[in-house]
Design a protein around this motif. Structure first.
Motif, PDB file in Angstrom:
ATOM      1  N   ASP A  79     -28.683  -0.239 -30.508  1.00 31.13           N
ATOM      2  CA  ASP A  79     -29.560  -1.338 -30.864  1.00 31.13           C
ATOM      3  C   ASP A  79     -29.903  -2.040 -29.553  1.00 31.13           C
ATOM      4  OD1 ASP A  79     -31.073  -3.140 -32.179  1.00 31.13           O
ATOM      5  OD2 ASP A  79     -29.559  -3.721 -33.656  1.00 31.13           O
ATOM      6  N   PRO A  80     -31.085  -1.718 -28.999  1.00 32.86           N
ATOM      7  CA  PRO A  80     -31.429  -2.241 -27.679  1.00 32.86           C
ATOM      8  C   PRO A  80     -31.473  -3.767 -27.645  1.00 32.86           C
ATOM      9  CG  PRO A  80     -32.894  -0.451 -28.290  1.00 32.86           C
ATOM     10  CD  PRO A  80     -32.098  -0.793 -29.504  1.00 32.86           C
ATOM     11  N   LEU A  81     -31.850  -4.367 -28.777  1.00 31.84           N
ATOM     12  CA  LEU A  81     -31.781  -5.826 -28.860  1.00 31.84           C
ATOM     13  C   LEU A  81     -31.254  -6.197 -30.235  1.00 31.84           C
ATOM     14  CD1 LEU A  81     -32.152  -8.627 -27.740  1.00 31.84           C
ATOM     15  CD2 LEU A  81     -34.565  -8.551 -28.357  1.00 31.84           C
ATOM     16  N   ASP A 126     -38.091  -7.073 -28.309  1.00 35.30           N
ATOM     17  CA  ASP A 126     -37.500  -5.845 -28.834  1.00 35.30           C
ATOM     18  C   ASP A 126     -38.126  -4.631 -28.146  1.00 35.30           C
ATOM     19  OD1 ASP A 126     -35.703  -4.562 -30.493  1.00 35.30           O
ATOM     20  OD2 ASP A 126     -37.130  -4.355 -32.131  1.00 35.30           O
ATOM     21  N   GLU A 133     -33.670   2.882 -34.160  1.00 35.46           N
ATOM     22  CA  GLU A 133     -34.632   1.841 -34.495  1.00 35.46           C
ATOM     23  C   GLU A 133     -35.322   2.074 -35.832  1.00 35.46           C
ATOM     24  OE1 GLU A 133     -35.489  -1.156 -32.449  1.00 35.46           O
ATOM     25  OE2 GLU A 133     -33.423  -0.528 -32.301  1.00 35.46           O
TER      26      GLU A 133
END
Ligand code: VTB
Ligand code: MG
Ligand code: MG
Length: 326
Positions: free
Chosen positions: A94-96, A42, A66
């Motif tokens: 949402d980066p991951l 993450d 986040e």
């Protein structure tokens, strides 16, 4: 209309620029696929997305990110991103999406972002949201968040002109869904139970022939709900969401963000208005997007980029050869 006039809304160049942002986050996360370390995966995705986002000529504010400022050092809600030189935009990201999926190297982990004109994305607290979604091509009113699973699935089967047994619902595998799962099984429909990743789950309804999923049902993160709504704004489809504000503390948090009716049912346009751009890159292999592939001399990524005002769906498979950049 003049031949070369652009569709009103966001600068169309941004559509292409967005691809780099999710590609970069996905590659970073993919290096840590299957290592059992959700936090590390993450973190690198967040760092990579933020660095790339800050190269864009926008004056962006993270509205879905986040977390609150104290709990999230980066890409927190309210953080200003971009060069500051350009249009004022709202950003949901949402980066991951699916940190656990990535840690276990299971299907459908994504790097995701949506950009819209300022004030156009629902400013939602990080609580649960009840969700129901189907893809495009059905008349209005086929789904209703207040109807029973049976009514929704029967209506959908009728509209699709198939028996209920040919409908597949996607549901997050959680104890809180025990009753819902039982009710859906009793209709005769099939269920695809997923461990995480309901942004992907909702998006999968837009292409049932490819993904095998007709309808998404159940309760997941509200931030993921807004991201999914942004995607459906571009592809077409129907979705309804209701925040689960089941304690006075949550009602108060929502009120601070301007939400006065705790029981409100949000339609897609109330979660993502105006011109919306959406991009998602596969981190792990999935039903719609392939995961990042690391070759000897190149890295391959698979991304979808969507734009609401033109309803364009682009699938961009990229081979990155300048590996120093990654
Ligand atoms: C879902 C899922 C996400 O959060 O939104 C879920 O799709 C909801 O929370 O991938 P619970 O895990 O508490 O059920 C995620 O798992 C993580 O963002
Ligand atoms: Mg996240
Ligand atoms: Mg998430």
């Amino acid at each position: 209309m003049a031949k070369n006039s652009v569709v009103a809304g966001l600068d169309r160049i941004l559509t292409m620029e967005l691809v780099r942002v999710t590609e970069r986050a996905a590659v970073a996360a993919a290096r840590l696929r299957g290592r059992g370390d959700e936090k590390a995966a993450d973190q690198v995705a967040v760092d990579a997305m933020r660095a790339e986002l800050n190269r864009l000529d926008i004056k962006g504010t993270v509205v879905i990110g986040e977390g609150e400022r104290d709990e999230a050092p980066m890409l927190y809600i309210g953080e200003e991103v971009g060069s500051g030189d350009g249009p004022e935009v709202d950003i949901a990201l949402d980066p991951l999406e699916g940190t656990t999926i990535c840690a276990k190297n299971l299907p459908n982990a994504l790097a995701v972002i949506a950009i819209a004109e300022k004030g156009s994305l629902l400013f939602a607290p990080d609580v649960y949201m009840e969700k129901i979604a189907i893809g495009p091509g059905y008349p209005d009113g086929v789904i209703d968040i207040d109807a029973s699973p049976y009514e929704n699935i029967r209506n959908l089967a009728d509209a699709k002109r198939v028996p209920i047994s040919e409908i597949t619902a996607c549901i997050l595998d959680r104890p809180r869904h025990a009753k819902l799962i039982e009710a859906v099984r009793n209709t005769g429909a099939a269920i695809r139970l997923i461990g995480d990743g309901d942004v992907a789950g909702v998006i999968h309804t837009t292409d049932p022939d490819e993904t095998g999923i007709d309808i998404y049902l159940g309760t997941g993160g509200a931030p993921e709900g807004v991201l999914a709504a942004a995607a459906l704004r571009c592809t077409g489809g129907q979705m309804q969401g209701r925040l689960l504000l089941d304690t006075p503390e949550k009602v108060a948090r929502a009120a601070k963000m301007g939400i006065t009716d705790p029981n409100k049912v949000y339609r897609i346009e109330e979660m993502a208005r105006g011109d919306v751009l959406f991009a998602a890159t596969g981190v792990t292999d999935g039903n719609m997007l392939a995961g990042v592939k690391f070759g000897r001399n190149s890295i391959t990524t698979d991304t979808i980029v969507l734009r609401s005002s033109s309803r364009t769906v682009r699938e961009i498979k990229a081979r990155h050869q300048d590996l120093d950049k990654f």
